[in-house]
Design a protein around this motif. Structure first.
Motif, PDB file in Angstrom:
ATOM      1  N   ILE A  92      62.181  38.015  33.628  1.00 43.48           N
ATOM      2  CA  ILE A  92      62.187  37.010  34.702  1.00 43.48           C
ATOM      3  C   ILE A  92      61.029  37.263  35.666  1.00 43.48           C
ATOM      4  N   ALA A  93      60.844  38.515  36.053  1.00 43.27           N
ATOM      5  CA  ALA A  93      59.748  38.845  36.980  1.00 43.27           C
ATOM      6  C   ALA A  93      58.401  38.497  36.359  1.00 43.27           C
ATOM      7  N   LYS A  94      58.235  38.810  35.074  1.00 42.44           N
ATOM      8  CA  LYS A  94      56.980  38.503  34.378  1.00 42.44           C
ATOM      9  C   LYS A  94      56.745  36.992  34.336  1.00 42.44           C
ATOM     10  N   ASN A  95      57.824  36.232  34.034  1.00 43.00           N
ATOM     11  CA  ASN A  95      57.679  34.775  33.950  1.00 43.00           C
ATOM     12  C   ASN A  95      57.440  34.146  35.320  1.00 43.00           C
ATOM     13  N   ILE A  96      57.994  34.743  36.373  1.00 42.44           N
ATOM     14  CA  ILE A  96      57.725  34.235  37.726  1.00 42.44           C
ATOM     15  C   ILE A  96      56.249  34.427  38.060  1.00 42.44           C
ATOM     16  N   ALA A  97      55.706  35.588  37.714  1.00 45.88           N
ATOM     17  CA  ALA A  97      54.285  35.842  37.962  1.00 45.88           C
ATOM     18  C   ALA A  97      53.421  34.891  37.140  1.00 45.88           C
ATOM     19  N   LEU A  98      53.793  34.686  35.881  1.00 47.88           N
ATOM     20  CA  LEU A  98      53.047  33.763  35.020  1.00 47.88           C
ATOM     21  C   LEU A  98      53.116  32.353  35.577  1.00 47.88           C
ATOM     22  N   SER A  99      54.287  31.958  36.055  1.00 52.01           N
ATOM     23  CA  SER A  99      54.458  30.630  36.638  1.00 52.01           C
ATOM     24  C   SER A  99      53.542  30.446  37.849  1.00 52.01           C
ATOM     25  N   ALA A 100      53.468  31.468  38.706  1.00 50.29           N
ATOM     26  CA  ALA A 100      52.592  31.382  39.888  1.00 50.29           C
ATOM     27  C   ALA A 100      51.129  31.254  39.464  1.00 50.29           C
ATOM     28  N   THR A 101      50.729  32.030  38.458  1.00 55.57           N
ATOM     29  CA  THR A 101      49.350  31.959  37.956  1.00 55.57           C
ATOM     30  C   THR A 101      49.061  30.574  37.400  1.00 55.57           C
ATOM     31  N   LEU A 102      49.997  30.052  36.617  1.00 56.86           N
ATOM     32  CA  LEU A 102      49.790  28.726  36.017  1.00 56.86           C
ATOM     33  C   LEU A 102      49.751  27.625  37.082  1.00 56.86           C
ATOM     34  N   LYS A 103      50.541  27.780  38.150  1.00 60.73           N
ATOM     35  CA  LYS A 103      50.502  26.783  39.228  1.00 60.73           C
ATOM     36  C   LYS A 103      49.118  26.765  39.872  1.00 60.73           C
ATOM     37  N   VAL A 104      48.533  27.939  40.079  1.00 56.79           N
ATOM     38  CA  VAL A 104      47.185  28.013  40.667  1.00 56.79           C
ATOM     39  C   VAL A 104      46.180  27.365  39.722  1.00 56.79           C
ATOM     40  N   GLU A 105      46.290  27.683  38.416  1.00 57.95           N
ATOM     41  CA  GLU A 105      45.372  27.098  37.435  1.00 57.95           C
ATOM     42  C   GLU A 105      45.530  25.581  37.365  1.00 57.95           C
ATOM     43  N   ILE A 106      46.783  25.100  37.392  1.00 52.54           N
ATOM     44  CA  ILE A 106      47.027  23.654  37.349  1.00 52.54           C
ATOM     45  C   ILE A 106      46.416  22.989  38.571  1.00 52.54           C
ATOM     46  N   SER A 107      46.588  23.596  39.725  1.00 50.77           N
ATOM     47  CA  SER A 107      46.021  23.039  40.955  1.00 50.77           C
ATOM     48  C   SER A 107      44.500  22.951  40.858  1.00 50.77           C
TER      49      SER A 107
END
Length: 193
Positions: A92-107
């Protein structure tokens, strides 16, 4: 608990047996006296309690075995579940970090996409203006060639000789140049539309 009751009843039965032995009764008496009945009742109760104690002991052993064997299984199941919880927490922690990274990339990609769309709209407007300018210029040149052609025809009727040949050569060169421009224009027009 139960062992003390059995011991007390056993002692009571032995006491009754001793008392009964000291009494002097005729052996032929058919009536059972109350002391004998009490002794018999106590002996029956002792036998019944010993039987129940054996059943209780057997039940206790089964329960103790069940508790011991289930304790091992449950302890292992709990340890496995705790390990799984730890693993899932890490995932879960790994996926939360990945999600944050992907949100920045999407933005960033959305921002870049917006810039690219604006550039495309600007380029399309520029191409439309260039196309309109080219079409107007081409129309003007075609009209000029027709006017020159008409002028050569009029001059040819009034003049003969070298001047006429020279004017026709000029018109031919202008026409050839115009055809060359039209060829380029078709290529340009194809890329614009």
């Amino acid at each position: 608990g139960m062992a003390w009751v059995v011991l007390a009843l056993s002692l009571a039965a032995q006491t009754c047996d001793a008392l009964q032995g000291h009494r002097q009764e005729p052996e032929a008496a058919v009536d059972v006296d109350p002391v004998t009945r009490v002794v018999q009742l106590l002996q029956d109760m002792k036998a019944q309690l010993e039987k129940e104690a054996d059943v209780d002991e057997e039940m206790y052993e089964k329960m103790a075995y069940w508790c011991t064997s289930n304790d091992k299984g449950k302890t292992k199941a709990i340890a496995d579940a705790e390990a799984r919880i730890t693993q899932l927490g890490a995932t879960i922690a790994k996926n939360i970090a990945l999600s944050a990274t992907l949100k920045v990339e999407i933005s960033a990609l959305e921002s870049e996409l917006a810039k690219n769309r604006a550039s495309l709209e600007t380029a399309a407007a520029l191409r439309q203006n260039q196309k309109a300018g080219f079409i107007a210029e081409e129309k003007e040149m075609v009209e000029s060639i027709r006017a020159l052609d008409a002028a050569v025809t009029v001059l040819a009727k009034h003049n003969t000789g070298a001047a006429l040949v020279s004017a026709k050569a000029v018109v031919a060169r202008v026409a050839k140049t115009l055809e060359h421009i039209r060829g380029r224009g078709s290529l340009l027009q194809g890329s614009i539309t």
